[in-house]
Design an enzyme around this catalytic site. Structure first.
Site, PDB file in Angstrom:
ATOM      1  CG  ASP B  95       9.538  10.647   1.220  1.00 49.33           C
ATOM      2  OD1 ASP B  95      10.496  10.681   2.015  1.00 49.33           O
ATOM      3  OD2 ASP B  95       8.793   9.669   1.102  1.00 49.33           O
ATOM      4  CG  LEU B 205       8.099  -5.128   2.938  1.00 51.06           C
ATOM      5  CD1 LEU B 205       9.005  -4.951   4.166  1.00 51.06           C
ATOM      6  CD2 LEU B 205       7.388  -6.462   3.031  1.00 51.06           C
ATOM      7  CD  GLU B 206       3.912  -4.582  -4.025  1.00 51.92           C
ATOM      8  OE1 GLU B 206       2.924  -3.853  -4.174  1.00 51.92           O
ATOM      9  OE2 GLU B 206       4.541  -5.066  -4.988  1.00 51.92           O
ATOM     10  N   GLY B 374       5.144  -0.520  -8.891  1.00 52.97           N
ATOM     11  CA  GLY B 374       3.842  -0.465  -9.557  1.00 52.97           C
ATOM     12  C   GLY B 374       2.749  -0.200  -8.535  1.00 52.97           C
ATOM     13  CG  HIS B 399       9.214   7.509  -9.587  1.00 49.05           C
ATOM     14  ND1 HIS B 399       8.287   8.053 -10.436  1.00 49.05           N
ATOM     15  CD2 HIS B 399       8.754   7.747  -8.336  1.00 49.05           C
ATOM     16  CE1 HIS B 399       7.328   8.601  -9.726  1.00 49.05           C
ATOM     17  NE2 HIS B 399       7.578   8.435  -8.449  1.00 49.05           N
ATOM     18  N   GLY B 400       7.889   4.992 -11.389  1.00 49.61           N
ATOM     19  CA  GLY B 400       6.705   4.238 -10.984  1.00 49.61           C
ATOM     20  C   GLY B 400       5.622   4.383 -12.025  1.00 49.61           C
ATOM     21  N   GLY B 402       2.850   6.391 -11.618  1.00 45.06           N
ATOM     22  CA  GLY B 402       2.352   7.767 -11.664  1.00 45.06           C
ATOM     23  C   GLY B 402       0.846   7.775 -11.482  1.00 45.06           C
ATOM     24  CE  LYS B 475      -0.163   1.244  -0.315  1.00 47.38           C
ATOM     25  NZ  LYS B 475       0.675   1.272  -1.434  1.00 47.38           N
TER      26      LYS B 475
END
Lengths: 138, 476
Positions: B95, B205-206, B374, B399-400, B402, B475
């Site tokens: 990606d 999208l949050e 998150g 980056h997040g 995980g 989501k």
């Protein structure tokens, strides 16, 4: 399409494995394992067919190309497949894939598969069975 | 991971000494607890990356590192073109330029609360999400080429967003050196109706509330206040990037063999930077970066339409847009000299510190915003890139959260409907085309993001600015 399929664990993603008496059967079953990541293959009707032709000397890479070809057909035609009629002749693969357009309500697709990976990629014979497998990126 | 195999540099930096065919050591940035929970495969993959030709200084792993393909996810490595350095499709991932952008909304939780359901439904209806969803934009071949060259610039020219958005995007919204000619017909075809779509898996999208501020000064500089409503978009280059990733993975596996590069793992597929395949990949990969930037720009436009309808007069301005699967040509200090390196960040974010010349003037004194996604039930974070004095891991950060659990295990343990209801009781509305997709992305299937960002801060990779809690989650 004799044989069976299964999924196997990978922390970030998931593996698909096809098992059958010939490499072609193992490839077909792996196709079903791929569909099963997205929805229950029994919910997919074999109403539309598309054809895939591939050529690759190395059987591992042929399997990699095969899974990516299914991903490509799903993605560009918005189809899910439930039947995979695969013929392998030396380095050549020809397959008819049967399925139907994705119905968001009925199929409730769980994930989108981005592509095959080299992780756990192998096509091998064990006893009288062929096993074709790899982890896919979702 | 066994700590006995590591040399402790300090509480948050651990070294894997050079051994075997490693050309450089490995460095892991994490707390002892995170390391103990980390997969042994990360150790192996950090060591494997260290064997690649032209690698400079070290093979790095971020605090959220986990088992990836070839490179660990959370892996950072730089290669020197002057020293037989390579570029690796496996080191970027499928990606390409997957990333996060965060927007200010100017709204407060009180504004949202009465209309939370209407907003969730409107966003879910407007933003195509999940497998089989398509966008309304169809690009001709010529338009596709312009998009691949122009990125978010192209999108703004088409009316998706405005000029000021661009300076808040890495590369000012347009990745130079993109070569649309190297993007195959198949890759273009996969993208034909996917412009402006979110995708699936961990993409979202949050609508988020700023729940905690760690650094008042930095927060003020970024335009962040307690209880502000922000909006974050996490997605990438869609089918086009995936297709480029898979095509070049195989081409590079064969090229590596041709160039006599011994790969400890086929997934490390790579080619010399200056080779034809290397250059073709760089051209295609940069085009995919532009595709991702254009995609997030279009989704931003769709989001703004929804807000304009439900909250007339609001203006959603961009805080920043970061990518976390890339290879970028950057100038870095190596010893006493400045060198041009190809920095691979796979599941890692660029994190320029204060004064970096590539940052827009408004952000330059403070450092780059680092946007950490998150899980839908926990929190996201905004950090600020490193420090001026020290350049760690080529200015990179995590980056997040995980993943800590496979998708299969998550679907066995959790029901999508239960998660949705549990979150709803906490006033978090989740909309998704797939309940199984929600189960696979269960919050408990991820590491504790708070621990990951704390480790990033303590290691000196970035500084925590604020924590965001979701109110609405779309989501894919």
């Amino acid at each position: 399409m004799t044989g069976h399929w299964e999924h196997f664990e990978h922390v970030a993603d998931i593996g698909i494995r096809g098992i059958g008496p010939t490499p072609a059967d193992a490839f077909s079953q792996a196709g079903l394992a791929l569909t099963a990541l997205i929805t229950d293959p029994a919910k997919v009707q074999p109403r539309r067919g598309v054809q895939v032709k591939l050529e690759e000397q190395d059987l591992d890479y042929l399997f990699f190309d095969w899974i990516n070809a299914i991903v490509y057909q799903m993605s560009t035609h918005h189809l899910l497949f439930t039947r995979f009629e695969v013929k392998i002749d030396g380095s050549r693969l020809q397959a008819d894939l049967w399925g139907e357009p994705i119905d968001l309500q009925r199929h409730a697709p769980a994930v989108e598969v981005k592509g095959a990976t080299f992780t756990e990629l192998s096509v091998r014979q064990e006893g009288d069975q062929w096993i074709a497998q790899c982890v896919v990126d979702v | 991971m066994q700590l006995s195999r590591l040399d402790k540099l300090d509480d948050y930096r651990w070294q894997i000494p050079r051994h075997g065919k490693m050309r450089v050591p490995g460095i892991l940035y994490a707390s002892e607890a995170l390391l103990q929970a980390m997969d042994d495969k990360v150790y192996e993959q950090v060591c494997n990356v260290a064997t690649l030709p032209g690698i400079v200084e070290a093979s790095h792993a971020m605090p959220d590192a986990h088992w990836g393909y070839g490179f660990p996810i959370g892996g950072v490595a730089a290669f020197d073109p002057g020293n037989e350095g390579i570029v690796s499709a496996g080191g970027v991932g499928f990606d390409i330029s997957c990333g996060v952008r965060t927007l200010h909304t100017g709204l407060t939780p009180a504004d949202i609360r009465g209309r939370q359901k209407a907003l969730a439904d409107a966003l879910f209806n407007r933003i195509p999400a999940g497998l089989g969803s398509t966008g309304t934009i169809r690009l001709s071949n010529r338009e596709m080429t312009a998009m691949l060259r122009g990125g978010a610039h192209w999108a703004v020219e088409q009316g998706y967003g405005t000029g000021p958005d661009l300076e808040r995007i890495e590369e000012q919204g347009c990745m130079a050196g993109a070569d649309p000619e190297q993007v195959s017909e198949q890759a273009r075809r996969r993208q034909r109706d996917e412009m402006g779509t979110l995708g699936s898996g961990n993409h979202y999208l949050e609508v988020q509330r700023v729940a905690q501020i760690f650094d008042e000064e930095l927060a003020a500089a970024y335009g962040i206040g307690l209880d502000d409503i922000k909006l974050s978009i996490h997605c990438g280059s869609r089918g086009l990037g995936h297709q480029i990733g898979t095509e070049f993975l195989k081409r590079m596996a064969k090229a590596a063999q041709q160039y006599g590069i011994a790969l400890p793992d086929r997934e490390l597929a790579c080619a010399p930077i200056d080779s034809p395949v290397g250059q073709q990949y760089l051209g295609a990969m940069r085009a995919a970066i532009n595709c991702a930037l254009a995609n997030r720009q279009i989704i931003t436009h769709l989001t703004r339409q929804v807000f304009a309808e439900l909250f007339p007069g609001t203006h959603l301005s961009l805080l920043y847009d970061v990518s976390h699967n890339t290879c970028k040509e950057e100038i870095h200090r190596v010893g006493h000299e400045q060198r041009r390196l190809y920095v691979h960040r796979k599941g890692a974010t660029r994190a320029f510190g204060p004064s970096h010349p590539d940052l827009p003037p408004a952000l330059r004194p403070h450092g780059q915003p680092v946007l950490i996604g998150g899980t839908m039930g926990t929190a996201s974070y905004i950090l600020a890139g490193g420090t001026q004095e020290q350049e760690l891991a080529w200015h990179s950060a995590c980056h997040g959260a995980g993943r800590s659990m496979s998708r299969r295990r998550a679907t066995r343990l959790y029901q999508g409907r239960d998660i949705q209801q549990r979150l709803e009781s906490r006033q978090i509305l989740v909309r998704s085309p797939s309940l199984r997709g929600i189960a696979e992305e269960a919050p408990d299937a991820y590491k504790d993001v708070s621990e990951v960002v704390l480790a990033a801060e303590r290691a000196g990779l970035a500084r925590r600015v604020c924590r965001l809690e979701p109110m609405i989650v779309i989501k894919g």
